[in-house]
Design a protein around this motif. Structure first.
Motif, PDB file in Angstrom:
ATOM      1  N   ARG A  75     -64.237  35.112   1.010  1.00  0.00           N
ATOM      2  CA  ARG A  75     -64.747  33.979   1.787  1.00  0.00           C
ATOM      3  C   ARG A  75     -66.103  33.537   1.216  1.00  0.00           C
ATOM      4  NH1 ARG A  75     -65.106  36.201   6.453  1.00  0.00           N
ATOM      5  NH2 ARG A  75     -63.343  35.300   7.558  1.00  0.00           N
ATOM      6  N   LYS A 117     -65.996  24.766   2.866  1.00  0.00           N
ATOM      7  CA  LYS A 117     -66.540  25.068   4.190  1.00  0.00           C
ATOM      8  C   LYS A 117     -65.490  25.872   4.950  1.00  0.00           C
ATOM      9  CE  LYS A 117     -68.558  22.557   8.116  1.00  0.00           C
ATOM     10  NZ  LYS A 117     -67.501  22.751   9.114  1.00  0.00           N
ATOM     11  N   ALA A 118     -65.870  27.063   5.381  1.00  0.00           N
ATOM     12  CA  ALA A 118     -64.923  27.915   6.116  1.00  0.00           C
ATOM     13  C   ALA A 118     -64.726  27.362   7.522  1.00  0.00           C
ATOM     14  CB  ALA A 118     -65.432  29.345   6.166  1.00  0.00           C
ATOM     15  N   PHE A 143     -59.940  27.109   4.585  1.00  0.00           N
ATOM     16  CA  PHE A 143     -60.833  26.075   4.061  1.00  0.00           C
ATOM     17  C   PHE A 143     -60.029  24.804   3.834  1.00  0.00           C
ATOM     18  CE2 PHE A 143     -61.860  30.217   2.313  1.00  0.00           C
ATOM     19  CZ  PHE A 143     -63.229  30.346   2.483  1.00  0.00           C
ATOM     20  N   GLN A 181     -67.110  29.949  -0.395  1.00  0.00           N
ATOM     21  CA  GLN A 181     -68.220  29.191   0.199  1.00  0.00           C
ATOM     22  C   GLN A 181     -69.255  28.844  -0.869  1.00  0.00           C
ATOM     23  OE1 GLN A 181     -69.053  31.977   3.450  1.00  0.00           O
ATOM     24  NE2 GLN A 181     -68.451  30.405   4.941  1.00  0.00           N
TER      25      GLN A 181
END
Lengths: 141, 141
Positions: free
Chosen positions: A19, A28-29, A40, A23
């Motif tokens: 993750r 953008k998670a 995402f 990022q």
């Protein structure tokens, strides 16, 4: 019935580390994720990260050690050669592994490959025959 | 710099057979393809088919025998459970291999898996938390 790809899910060994990698790369998670899964938006298609063994289990398969090549690549298409170089430099700065430096290729484009922390292959390419629309999507001939 | 997935390329053993499978499934092959490669619009993302060994070579890797599980799945999200069942029945009628019949799953949705002629995994899922927009795309929370 028209097939569509809504999600590409990659099996990963460490959700938090992957993750963080994506990022850093610029995605953008979604708050829909949690300790066990990440999502995402990758421009109208969702990139999902799920535990490698959990993904195998979800599909009813045994988890196995992965060969370097898994028969799949994801492509991030750029607007020109300079953008390919910029994307590759950015990906490497984010912790990606260089698999193949960008170079002119036989089909008339310019392409290189990086691998994510689990070895999943990303091609970064400029394809003059597949122009990108205003939303950054390919319109096929 | 915002990453995007423009193309998912699957390595296949027989381009013509795989092209025919995805055409039966309902995708339209782009005239940009040829005997060595096929491209389909899969709703704003391109599905590419390329020779398994050629794809490995393109990424600078050795081609290897593929395990049943390759650490990746593609998801085709449906509007409800009935559509999942209909898609699965359609895929099997087109020659897909059933990996997991659709069933209610722990995360609150309904999901099954099929494999394409080379064993590439497709999940067919209804996810009540990821509604589809008018274009059939997921809008993440």
């Amino acid at each position: 019935m028209t097939p569509r790809i809504n999600i590409v899910t990659l099996g990963v060994s460490d959700i938090a580390a992957s993750r963080a990698f994506y990022q850093r790369l610029g995605l953008k998670a979604s708050p829909a994720g949690n300790d066990d899964v990440a999502f995402f938006d990758a421009n109208g298609i969702v990139l999902g990260l799920f535990g490698h063994d959990a993904l195998a289990h979800d599909a009813g398969l045994a988890a196995q050690a992965m060969p370097a090549f898994r028969g799949v690549s994801l492509a991030w298409n750029a607007a020109d050669e300079a953008e390919v170089d910029a994307i590759m430099a950015h990906a490497l700065a984010c912790g990606a592994t260089l698999m193949k430096p960008p170079e002119k290729v036989f089909w008339g484009g310019y392409s290189g490959y990086f691998a994510d922390p689990d070895g999943h292959l990303w091609e970064v390419a400029f394809n003059p025959f597949f122009p990108l629309d205003a939303e950054g999507r390919i319109t096929l001939p």
